[in-house]
Design an enzyme around this catalytic site. Structure first.
Site, PDB file in Angstrom:
ATOM      1  N   GLY A   9       0.825  -1.225   0.000  1.00  0.00           N
ATOM      2  CA  GLY A   9       0.000   0.000   0.000  1.00  0.00           C
ATOM      3  C   GLY A   9       0.846   1.257   0.000  1.00  0.00           C
ATOM      4  O   GLY A   9       0.394   2.311   0.460  1.00  0.00           O
ATOM      5  N   SER A  90      -9.904  -0.170   0.880  1.00  0.00           N
ATOM      6  CA  SER A  90     -10.088   0.513   2.159  1.00  0.00           C
ATOM      7  C   SER A  90     -11.366   1.347   2.229  1.00  0.00           C
ATOM      8  O   SER A  90     -11.575   2.044   3.217  1.00  0.00           O
ATOM      9  CB  SER A  90      -8.878   1.410   2.434  1.00  0.00           C
ATOM     10  OG  SER A  90      -8.907   2.538   1.575  1.00  0.00           O
ATOM     11  N   SER A 131      -8.261  -1.345  12.133  1.00  0.00           N
ATOM     12  CA  SER A 131      -9.085  -0.142  11.963  1.00  0.00           C
ATOM     13  C   SER A 131     -10.144   0.003  13.046  1.00  0.00           C
ATOM     14  O   SER A 131     -10.728  -0.989  13.504  1.00  0.00           O
ATOM     15  CB  SER A 131      -9.782  -0.223  10.596  1.00  0.00           C
ATOM     16  OG  SER A 131     -10.839   0.706  10.528  1.00  0.00           O
ATOM     17  N   GLU A 133     -12.956   0.852  12.411  1.00  0.00           N
ATOM     18  CA  GLU A 133     -14.174   0.323  11.794  1.00  0.00           C
ATOM     19  C   GLU A 133     -14.525  -1.047  12.389  1.00  0.00           C
ATOM     20  O   GLU A 133     -15.683  -1.463  12.347  1.00  0.00           O
ATOM     21  CB  GLU A 133     -13.968   0.247  10.272  1.00  0.00           C
ATOM     22  CG  GLU A 133     -15.159  -0.187   9.447  1.00  0.00           C
ATOM     23  CD  GLU A 133     -16.302   0.828   9.357  1.00  0.00           C
ATOM     24  OE1 GLU A 133     -16.113   2.016   9.701  1.00  0.00           O
ATOM     25  OE2 GLU A 133     -17.399   0.418   8.937  1.00  0.00           O
ATOM     26  N   TYR A 154     -15.945  -4.519   4.920  1.00  0.00           N
ATOM     27  CA  TYR A 154     -14.594  -4.027   5.207  1.00  0.00           C
ATOM     28  C   TYR A 154     -14.247  -4.259   6.677  1.00  0.00           C
ATOM     29  O   TYR A 154     -13.169  -4.755   7.013  1.00  0.00           O
ATOM     30  CB  TYR A 154     -14.506  -2.542   4.858  1.00  0.00           C
ATOM     31  CG  TYR A 154     -13.253  -1.861   5.362  1.00  0.00           C
ATOM     32  CD1 TYR A 154     -12.052  -1.943   4.659  1.00  0.00           C
ATOM     33  CD2 TYR A 154     -13.276  -1.132   6.553  1.00  0.00           C
ATOM     34  CE1 TYR A 154     -10.904  -1.319   5.140  1.00  0.00           C
ATOM     35  CE2 TYR A 154     -12.140  -0.502   7.033  1.00  0.00           C
ATOM     36  CZ  TYR A 154     -10.954  -0.600   6.323  1.00  0.00           C
ATOM     37  OH  TYR A 154      -9.820   0.015   6.806  1.00  0.00           O
ATOM     38  N   ARG A 189      -5.422  12.410   1.132  1.00  0.00           N
ATOM     39  CA  ARG A 189      -6.550  11.507   1.316  1.00  0.00           C
ATOM     40  C   ARG A 189      -7.238  11.261  -0.019  1.00  0.00           C
ATOM     41  O   ARG A 189      -7.390  12.181  -0.846  1.00  0.00           O
ATOM     42  CB  ARG A 189      -7.520  12.166   2.296  1.00  0.00           C
ATOM     43  CG  ARG A 189      -8.679  11.323   2.765  1.00  0.00           C
ATOM     44  CD  ARG A 189      -8.261  10.032   3.372  1.00  0.00           C
ATOM     45  NE  ARG A 189      -9.115   9.603   4.464  1.00  0.00           N
ATOM     46  CZ  ARG A 189      -9.319   8.329   4.777  1.00  0.00           C
ATOM     47  NH1 ARG A 189      -8.741   7.366   4.079  1.00  0.00           N
ATOM     48  NH2 ARG A 189     -10.076   8.010   5.806  1.00  0.00           N
ATOM     49  N   THR A 195     -13.978  13.545   4.168  1.00  0.00           N
ATOM     50  CA  THR A 195     -13.264  14.809   4.450  1.00  0.00           C
ATOM     51  C   THR A 195     -12.708  15.423   3.172  1.00  0.00           C
ATOM     52  O   THR A 195     -12.885  16.610   2.908  1.00  0.00           O
ATOM     53  CB  THR A 195     -12.098  14.568   5.424  1.00  0.00           C
ATOM     54  OG1 THR A 195     -11.262  13.535   4.872  1.00  0.00           O
ATOM     55  CG2 THR A 195     -12.590  14.171   6.803  1.00  0.00           C
ATOM     56  N   GLY A 216     -24.152  12.100   2.136  1.00  0.00           N
ATOM     57  CA  GLY A 216     -25.111  11.214   2.788  1.00  0.00           C
ATOM     58  C   GLY A 216     -25.344  11.640   4.230  1.00  0.00           C
ATOM     59  O   GLY A 216     -25.753  12.770   4.496  1.00  0.00           O
TER      60      GLY A 216
END
Ligand code: NAP
Ligand code: GDD
Length: 337
Positions: A9, A90, A131, A133, A154, A189, A195, A216
């Site tokens: 990555g 990701s 993460s 997440e 994910y 990013r 963002t 959203g």
């Protein structure tokens, strides 16, 4: 002897900052790049060294996290001191559209890399990009003891990568760590994360290139930090005497709406005039609130976030305004300008 590291990555946001950090520390950095039909090295063009250069300290290799044999061969050849597994599909929303691909690359990819380290018989330290997440529906604040409740393919894939890393540590005594990083952003990013989508739109609206921004869920709460600081935490984890897992976060919550307000206000714009709702950007199951408790990283790694969300939004808006201005002037555009 200088150390060497392999970064999967390396062409992503974090990979580019980590490569810069390790080069500055005198490492030889090997980057895993997946094949693409067009150039995908924009974020590392400024540190790129061509194959003809002598004594390169940054060397790129074609491979893919879906190809375990390529990973074994690469690790056996390079024998790096440290491996940072940052490669992944990701994007959370995209993982609902491509769940099996995400499971393969983001989940099984982590296991392939761990098994490649084991199979190639080398001694290396492994960082797994876990993460926040993974916490999903678990109420905040979240720390290393918070049970996981992932809310996306994910997130499920990252939970698999997390436990595979713990298992290789326990089963084989491997120095393998999980960095459980909360959202971190920068001018590098990807443009479809919320963002950057916002700050890029602010710059384009100000320049008269765009008149609407469709988003959203504005009520989601995130803990947004600054990516260059977060790659430093990754490196610190691999310098410890013992492998362990760490949460990395600012501890400061903000809603998507608050980020929007700050970003538009910084450019002198009234956000409500431009932002519209589109259900297309909702997720089938949402993560409502992520707020990290990074006390352990502070105590054991000596790491603390210094850039908080409002400064982050201003950094990103300024960079995107400069970027648009350079584009309009026809200048050669560098990614972090
Ligand atoms: P990113 O910008 O999306 O970069 C992902 C990288 O993975 C890119 O270099 C991409 O290559 C590469 N990649 C994708 N599929 C691959 C495959 N099949 N084989 C090899 N490489 C592949 O992500 P990031 O924001 O830098 O995040 C780095 C890591 O941290 C990821 O694992 C992410 O899931 C995790 N993470 C990120 C955050 C965050 O807020 N940024 C928070 C927690 C965890 P291309 O450039 O060719 O697309
Ligand atoms: N992308 C996106 N686009 N998100 C939107 C939008 C939109 O138009 N509108 C609202 N959102 C909301 C999402 O529903 C989510 O609640 C929040 O903004 C943040 O979305 P993203 O920026 O896509 O990030 P993420 O939190 O889903 O995932 C990122 O952070 C994770 C760590 O918690 C990614 O970087 C993951 O790779 C990372 O693991």
């Amino acid at each position: 002897m200088s150390k060497s590291a392999l970064i999967t990555g390396v062409t992503g946001q974090d990979g580019s900052y980590l490569a810069e950090l390790l080069l500055a520390k005198g490492y030889t950095v090997h980057g895993l790049v997946r094949r693409s039909s067009s150039f995908n090295t924009e974020r590392i063009d400024h540190i790129y060294q061509g194959p003809q250069e002598a004594n390169r300290s940054l060397v790129l290799h074609h491979a893919d996290l879906s190809d375990g044999v390529a990973l074994v061969n690469l690790l056996r050849d390079l024998q790096p001191d440290e491996v940072y597994n940052l490669g992944a599909q990701s994007h959370v929303r995209v993982s609902f559209d491509a769940p099996l691909y995400t499971g393969d690359v983001t989940g099984l990819g982590a296991l392939r890399l761990l098994e490649a380290v084991r199979a190639s018989g080398i001694s290396t330290r492994v960082y797994q990009a876990s993460s926040s997440e993974m916490f999903g529906a678990a109420p905040p604040p979240q720390n290393e003891s918070t049970p996981f409740h992932p809310r996306s393919p994910y997130g499920c894939a990252k939970v698999f990568g997390y436990w595979s890393t713990v298992n290789y540590r326990e089963a084989y005594g491997m120095f393998a760590v999980n960095g459980i990083l909360f959202n971190h952003e920068s001018p590098r990013r990807g443009e479809t994360f919320v963002t950057r989508k916002i700050t890029r739109a602010v710059a384009r609206i100000q320049a008269g290139l765009q008149d609407r921004l469709y988003l959203g869920n504005l009520d989601a709460v995130r803990d947004w930090g600054y990516a260059p600081e977060y790659v430093d935490a990754m490196w610190r984890m691999l310098q410890r005497d013992e492998p362990d897992d760490y949460v990395v976060a600012t501890g400061e919550p903000a809603t998507v709406r608050q980020f929007v307000e700050t970003a538009f206000a910084h450019a002198g714009l009234e956000w409500a005039e431009y932002v519209r709702y589109d259900p297309k950007y909702e997720r089938p199951s949402e993560v409502d609130a992520l707020i990290g408790d990074a006390s352990k990283a502070h105590d054991l790694l000596g790491w603390k976030a210094s850039v908080k969300v409002e400064e982050l939004a201003r950094i990103m808006v300024d960079a995107d305004i400069q970027h648009v201005s350079d584009q309009l002037a026809g200048a050669t555009v560098r990614i972090d300008r």
